[in-house]
Design a protein around this motif. Structure first.
Motif, PDB file in Angstrom:
ATOM      1  N   VAL A  10       0.852  -1.233   0.007  1.00  0.00           N
ATOM      2  CA  VAL A  10      -0.039  -0.033  -0.055  1.00  0.00           C
ATOM      3  C   VAL A  10       0.766   1.278  -0.141  1.00  0.00           C
ATOM      4  O   VAL A  10       1.661   1.398   1.030  1.00  0.00           O
ATOM      5  CB  VAL A  10      -0.730   0.008   1.192  1.00  0.00           C
ATOM      6  CG1 VAL A  10      -1.809   1.244   1.148  1.00  0.00           C
ATOM      7  CG2 VAL A  10      -1.668  -1.172   1.101  1.00  0.00           C
ATOM      8  N   ARG A  12       1.133   5.141   0.182  1.00  0.00           N
ATOM      9  CA  ARG A  12       0.180   6.316   0.689  1.00  0.00           C
ATOM     10  C   ARG A  12       1.010   7.308   0.613  1.00  0.00           C
ATOM     11  O   ARG A  12       2.154   7.426   0.968  1.00  0.00           O
ATOM     12  CB  ARG A  12      -0.267   5.961   1.850  1.00  0.00           C
ATOM     13  CG  ARG A  12      -1.227   4.866   2.047  1.00  0.00           C
ATOM     14  CD  ARG A  12      -2.116   4.933   3.518  1.00  0.00           C
ATOM     15  NE  ARG A  12      -1.352   4.727   4.484  1.00  0.00           N
ATOM     16  CZ  ARG A  12      -1.295   5.522   5.565  1.00  0.00           C
ATOM     17  NH1 ARG A  12      -2.181   6.612   5.709  1.00  0.00           N
ATOM     18  NH2 ARG A  12      -0.754   5.192   6.530  1.00  0.00           N
ATOM     19  N   PRO A  14       0.112  10.664   2.348  1.00  0.00           N
ATOM     20  CA  PRO A  14      -0.993  11.477   3.093  1.00  0.00           C
ATOM     21  C   PRO A  14      -0.740  13.013   3.195  1.00  0.00           C
ATOM     22  O   PRO A  14      -1.626  13.779   3.126  1.00  0.00           O
ATOM     23  CB  PRO A  14      -0.943  11.112   4.419  1.00  0.00           C
ATOM     24  CG  PRO A  14       0.169  10.249   4.445  1.00  0.00           C
ATOM     25  CD  PRO A  14       0.761   9.670   3.303  1.00  0.00           C
ATOM     26  N   GLU A  18      -5.493  13.146   0.502  1.00  0.00           N
ATOM     27  CA  GLU A  18      -5.981  12.015   1.312  1.00  0.00           C
ATOM     28  C   GLU A  18      -6.204  10.833   0.435  1.00  0.00           C
ATOM     29  O   GLU A  18      -6.599   9.719   0.838  1.00  0.00           O
ATOM     30  CB  GLU A  18      -7.215  12.424   2.171  1.00  0.00           C
ATOM     31  CG  GLU A  18      -8.165  13.044   1.485  1.00  0.00           C
ATOM     32  CD  GLU A  18      -9.760  13.232   2.143  1.00  0.00           C
ATOM     33  OE1 GLU A  18     -10.661  13.656   1.735  1.00  0.00           O
ATOM     34  OE2 GLU A  18      -9.459  13.167   3.398  1.00  0.00           O
ATOM     35  N   LYS A  21      -3.641   7.091  -2.536  1.00  0.00           N
ATOM     36  CA  LYS A  21      -3.374   5.838  -2.179  1.00  0.00           C
ATOM     37  C   LYS A  21      -3.436   4.708  -3.259  1.00  0.00           C
ATOM     38  O   LYS A  21      -4.315   4.924  -4.265  1.00  0.00           O
ATOM     39  CB  LYS A  21      -4.347   5.496  -1.119  1.00  0.00           C
ATOM     40  CG  LYS A  21      -4.509   5.996   0.376  1.00  0.00           C
ATOM     41  CD  LYS A  21      -5.313   5.427   1.204  1.00  0.00           C
ATOM     42  CE  LYS A  21      -6.909   5.943   0.935  1.00  0.00           C
ATOM     43  NZ  LYS A  21      -7.717   5.519   1.622  1.00  0.00           N
ATOM     44  N   ARG A  23      -2.392   0.477  -4.484  1.00  0.00           N
ATOM     45  CA  ARG A  23      -2.193  -0.924  -3.882  1.00  0.00           C
ATOM     46  C   ARG A  23      -1.577  -1.601  -4.964  1.00  0.00           C
ATOM     47  O   ARG A  23      -2.011  -1.451  -6.233  1.00  0.00           O
ATOM     48  CB  ARG A  23      -3.338  -1.658  -3.461  1.00  0.00           C
ATOM     49  CG  ARG A  23      -4.260  -0.855  -2.170  1.00  0.00           C
ATOM     50  CD  ARG A  23      -5.175  -1.614  -1.677  1.00  0.00           C
ATOM     51  NE  ARG A  23      -5.675  -0.979  -0.569  1.00  0.00           N
ATOM     52  CZ  ARG A  23      -6.671   0.000  -0.512  1.00  0.00           C
ATOM     53  NH1 ARG A  23      -6.846   0.581  -1.621  1.00  0.00           N
ATOM     54  NH2 ARG A  23      -6.991   0.473   0.785  1.00  0.00           N
TER      55      ARG A  23
ATOM     56  N   ASP B  65      -9.610   0.446   1.941  1.00  0.00           N
ATOM     57  CA  ASP B  65      -9.074  -0.309   2.879  1.00  0.00           C
ATOM     58  C   ASP B  65      -9.985  -1.414   3.330  1.00  0.00           C
ATOM     59  O   ASP B  65     -10.901  -0.946   4.265  1.00  0.00           O
ATOM     60  CB  ASP B  65      -8.417   0.535   3.968  1.00  0.00           C
ATOM     61  CG  ASP B  65      -7.522  -0.146   4.921  1.00  0.00           C
ATOM     62  OD1 ASP B  65      -6.454   0.207   5.116  1.00  0.00           O
ATOM     63  OD2 ASP B  65      -7.971  -1.289   5.465  1.00  0.00           O
TER      64      ASP B  65
END
Lengths: 333, 118
Positions: A10, A12, A14, A18, A21, A23, B65
């Motif tokens: 993952v 990210r 931030p 937000e 992200k 994967r 998630d």
């Protein structure tokens, strides 16, 4: 930052946004025949397990610890594809195998380049299955022992130094963010029927160019300056021979891969993906000149690929970006 | 008022559907292995959230998630339960001690994939 969750990397950012992200997971799949015919995309057959190399520092080579990152198990001549399951935030993603760029064939650099484009844009690019040898055509990633001479790295540099996969991810600058669509590619999930591992083997693997598959790497429609190159995350993915996985991790390795015959008998579909609004990159002449595993094996008098008979793909599912109502996107399994 | 599980799923699905018709209730339900009518009721909060396995698949489809979606459904993933149950004293103390820390402080203890020298 990169976290490892349920065998998924993952990424990210931030501090960027937000929604920033993404994967990445590594899908087990059919090794398509390496017979100079070109094939559609095979299905995903479940994720490879991923582990931090630091957790097995006593049992992996020192250079893996130096590189950091993660590791996954692959059998010799097993194939994989990389699944980019981003949300809607765009990312520039650069992928190399053995530090050879999978899109251009150039040696690894962290930075993004445009002429030629040496990265992909996610989520426009949902998957990567291999080395981009020409426009609309790739050669599948196939694991071979590092040092055996088959990997793209060894064919291009003459050295068996790095192996594994390398990934670096850059987010779009947040002021340019507009949500974009994503795509999934299904397949049956096989529950693990664990095998007993054999004795530890030489375990550092590289990715060699295998059979030919129809897959486009899409042009970046953003400007190079639209990517936030000051914020990146990168990960070294080491490939451990599945036969050594238990000795290293004390865990059972995944089952042996399906053969083409089993794939057909299970009725698992193939996929063709179309993005009508996207242009594809030209592909790499350097990568196009590489010998496939079967070609090189023949020259060496070796038979590196068991079960390499040609097959006729059946049940081809058409996947189209931006589907209109009623179009089929996934098969039923 | 915090978003309910059903409302949240519906909002995410409809946002994705604006770009991709594969996010219709029917097609999404098919992909996660439930009946469309059931998913529709879940989205309207007329049915309880589905099983952990279905929620994890739903999270994968929606780009969410899985732990967050499970928490919205009032569930904790079974792997987390196993972790806590294996060392209950240690992990219950750890979680209680972290509970009031701001996100930024907690994220410092989240394990990242380490980058090294290539």
């Amino acid at each position: 930052m990169i976290e490892l969750k349920r065998d998924v990397l993952v990424f990210r950012f931030p501090k960027v946004h937000e929604d920033a992200k993404m994967r990445v997971d590594f899908q087990r799949t059919l090794r398509i025949p390496d017979d100079d015919k070109d094939y559609p995309l095979p299905a995903g057959l479940g994720r490879f397990p991923l582990r931090h190399v630091d957790d097995f520092a006593q049992r992996v080579p020192q250079k893996w610890i130096d590189h950091g990152g993660i590791m996954l198990p692959m059998y010799q001549s097993e194939a994989l594809w990389i699944n980019f399951s981003a949300g809607q935030y765009p990312f520039a993603v650069k992928v190399a195998a053995g530090k050879i760029n999978a899109v251009t064939g150039d040696s690894w650099t962290d930075e993004l380049h445009r002429e030629p484009q040496d990265y992909m844009v996610v989520p426009h690019q949902p998957w990567l299955d291999g080395y981009c040898i020409e426009k609309g055509l790739i050669r599948q990633f196939v694991a071979m022992p590092l040092g055996s001479g088959y990997s793209a790295e060894e064919q291009i540099t003459g050295e068996a130094e790095h192996g594994g996969l390398q990934i670096v991810v850059y987010p779009l600058k947040p002021e340019l963010y507009r949500p974009v669509a994503r795509m999934t590619r299904g397949g049956p999930m096989f529950e693990a029927e664990f095998l007993c591992a054999a004795a530890p083997a030489a375990f550092d693997m590289g990715l060699a160019p295998g059979g030919k598959m129809r897959q486009e790497i899409y042009d970046d429609t953003y400007e190079l300056s639209d990517w936030n190159q000051e914020r990146s995350s990168r990960c070294f993915v080491h490939i451990c021979n599945s036969l050594a996985w238990r000795a290293v991790t004390q865990e059972a390795p995944p089952t042996t891969p399906l053969t083409a015959r089993e794939y057909k008998n299970y009725g698992i579909p193939w996929f063709e993906y179309y993005a009508d609004d996207a242009k594809a990159v030209q592909g790499s002449k350097l990568l196009g000149k590489l010998k496939s595993v079967a070609q090189l094996g023949k020259e060496k008098g070796d038979v590196p690929l068991p079960d390499n008979e040609s097959i006729q793909p059946e049940k081809i599912v058409q996947l189209r970006k931006g589907l209109s109502k009623g179009q089929v996107r996934e098969g039923t399994f | 008022m915090p978003a309910s599980f059903g409302r949240y799923v519906r909002r995410r699905r409809e946002a994705l559907r604006q770009q991709d018709s594969a996010y219709s209730v029917r097609q999404l339900a098919q992909r996660i292995g439930v009946e469309p009518s059931y998913l529709s009721k879940v989205e309207r909060d007329e049915e309880a959230p589905p099983s952990e396995e279905k929620i994890v698949r739903l999270a994968g489809e929606l780009g969410e998630d899985p732990d967050v979606l499970l928490a919205m459904a009032g569930k904790v993933s079974s792997d987390l339960k196993r972790i806590i149950l294996a060392r209950p004293e240690l992990f219950s103390t750890l979680i209680r001690q972290l509970k009031d820390l701001p996100d930024r402080a907690v994220s410092r203890v989240v394990r990242e994939v380490r980058d090294g020298k290539w």
